[in-house]
Design a protein around this motif. Structure first.
Motif, mmCIF file in Angstrom:
data_model
loop_
_atom_site.group_PDB
_atom_site.id
_atom_site.type_symbol
_atom_site.label_atom_id
_atom_site.label_comp_id
_atom_site.label_asym_id
_atom_site.label_seq_id
_atom_site.Cartn_x
_atom_site.Cartn_y
_atom_site.Cartn_z
ATOM 1 N N UNK A 26 2.472 -4.204 1.317
ATOM 2 C CA UNK A 26 3.041 -3.328 2.340
ATOM 3 C C UNK A 26 3.893 -2.278 1.628
ATOM 4 N N UNK A 27 3.592 -1.038 1.865
ATOM 5 C CA UNK A 27 4.370 0.012 1.223
ATOM 6 C C UNK A 27 4.400 1.262 2.090
ATOM 7 N N UNK A 28 5.158 2.224 1.632
ATOM 8 C CA UNK A 28 5.356 3.434 2.410
ATOM 9 C C UNK A 28 4.938 4.671 1.655
ATOM 10 N N UNK B 298 5.897 -6.515 -1.571
ATOM 11 C CA UNK B 298 6.505 -5.316 -0.986
ATOM 12 C C UNK B 298 7.688 -4.871 -1.829
ATOM 13 N N UNK B 299 8.174 -3.670 -1.538
ATOM 14 C CA UNK B 299 9.323 -3.154 -2.271
ATOM 15 C C UNK B 299 10.612 -3.593 -1.581
ATOM 16 N N UNK B 300 11.731 -3.161 -2.130
ATOM 17 C CA UNK B 300 13.024 -3.660 -1.666
ATOM 18 C C UNK B 300 13.363 -3.244 -0.239
ATOM 19 N N UNK C 235 3.752 -16.645 2.249
ATOM 20 C CA UNK C 235 4.507 -16.469 1.014
ATOM 21 C C UNK C 235 4.766 -14.989 0.764
ATOM 22 N N UNK C 236 5.804 -14.688 -0.011
ATOM 23 C CA UNK C 236 6.148 -13.299 -0.290
ATOM 24 C C UNK C 236 6.798 -13.184 -1.661
ATOM 25 N N UNK C 237 6.685 -12.000 -2.237
ATOM 26 C CA UNK C 237 7.467 -11.600 -3.409
ATOM 27 C C UNK C 237 7.809 -10.128 -3.226
#
Length: 373
Positions: free
Chosen positions: A74-76, A158-160, A177-179
């Motif tokens: 997921x990003x922008x 994903x980013x911060x 799960x995620x990182x």
């Protein structure tokens, strides 16, 4: 009488208005073409493209994609807007623009990418125009729920900007799960990484976001950290691509060769911190393995360059609906390209995981040459 286009977007009718015809049947004027774009709403375009994206996913699934759990990124994407009109020293900003980290204004789109390991291909199933920063949780929820009708999610990267208590709690509740990158704010994190400096180049520990026990968005997670060499080349995107929270340039610091086993003294640059749902042991090999997994996911940025350079129509309009339409159109063309390449490989009996047999620019030319009547 108030015209529909003058109403607030939520009160508009979403029956589309099509270009008027000039003189001869079938002829569409340039003026009518752009009037039709302007007359329809961003929400209307999203509804139309939802069905298009669903059809892409159905066809891809029928042909063997997404049979196994997928990695999700997921990003922008920012499209910076340079205001032309100013009043009392302040820019007159159009609908849909929001502030960026660099102090500029931009149209922002949150896009979800799914990586199919078996076919070594990435699709971008759906897009969310982020008109306000407060919509970030709504964007993530919408994007993830949309794709779960077609596939099982292995892990989200994903980013911060997305590493917030509400979003991570949502992942935990849904068993995903995620990182994610994590901002190095707060004395506990800074003290922790400072204590590691000079002794180690990685670290892992438990951490609680929103630490008050009564906080509604409290979330317990695992922090992992990695120190890099000072002066490492900053791999950023092309000038036209502005990442949502500068995550791409930061992740670019984590080139795979950085993970070679060198002396601690070689690593005197900044620390990068991440949060993960995995119980990563506090040892170098385990942290490096997890971050290698994270770093590989950003190969998807090559796909974004293809979308923007080969499929994105050029515009300098300040009309929000047209901006939304053009990004949806570009992402849809990218997905069509991926799908057509896969179908031709199946037909020819070629290796599905190999490089693209159809190049993006010739594909675009063929699409635009079709007479749709």
């Amino acid at each position: 009488m108030i015209e529909d286009r003058d109403r607030p977007e939520e009160q508009r009718e979403y029956e589309h208005i099509y270009p008027h015809l000039d003189n001869e049947p079938g002829d569409i004027s340039i003026k009518g073409f752009f009037e039709a774009f302007d007359a329809n709403s961003a929400t209307g375009y999203m509804k139309d493209f939802e069905q298009i994206f669903r059809n892409f996913l159905k066809r891809a699934k029928r042909n063997g994609m997404f049979a196994r759990p997928v990695d999700v990124i997921i990003d922008g994407t920012d499209f910076v807007f340079h205001p032309k009109n100013w009043e009392d020293g302040k820019p007159q900003l159009p609908e849909g623009t929001v502030g960026t980290k660099g102090g500029e204004q931009a149209y922002k789109f949150i896009t979800i990418s799914v990586y199919d390991r078996q076919h070594n291909k990435t699709m971008k199933p759906v897009v969310f125009p982020m008109r306000k920063r407060s919509l970030r949780y709504a964007a993530v929820h919408y994007l993830v729920e949309f794709i779960r009708d077609f596939m099982s999610v292995r892990e989200v990267f994903a980013d911060s900007a997305f590493a917030s208590g509400p979003i991570l709690n949502y992942f935990e509740k849904e068993g995903i799960d995620y990182t994610c990158r994590f901002r190095m704010s707060g004395s506990k994190i800074k003290t922790w990484t400072k204590g590691l400096s000079g002794q180690r180049i990685t670290g892992a520990r438990d951490y609680t976001i929103n630490q008050s026990k009564s906080h509604p968005h409290r979330h317990e997670t695992r922090l992992i950290a990695r120190r890099v060499k000072r002066g490492k080349t900053n791999l950023s995107l092309p000038e036209s691509q502005t990442p949502l929270e500068d995550f791409v340039s930061d992740s670019g610091q984590l080139e795979l060769e950085d993970f070679e086993d060198h002396d601690v003294d070689d690593y005197d640059g900044p620390w990068f911190v991440y949060v993960t749902s995995h119980d990563v042991p506090n040892e170098r090999e385990s942290v490096q393995k997890k971050l290698k997994d994270y770093a590989k996911r950003w190969n998807v940025e090559t796909d974004y360059r293809v979308v923007k350079q080969n499929f994105m129509p050029f515009t300098n309009t300040d009309k929000y609906a047209i901006r939304v339409l053009f990004w949806l159109w570009a992402v849809a063309l990218y997905n069509a390209w991926v799908l057509v390449d896969m179908l031709i490989k199946i037909w020819r009996g070629w290796d599905l995981s190999g490089d693209y047999r159809i190049r993006s620019k010739p594909f675009r030319r063929e699409i635009t040459a079709v007479d749709y009547g």
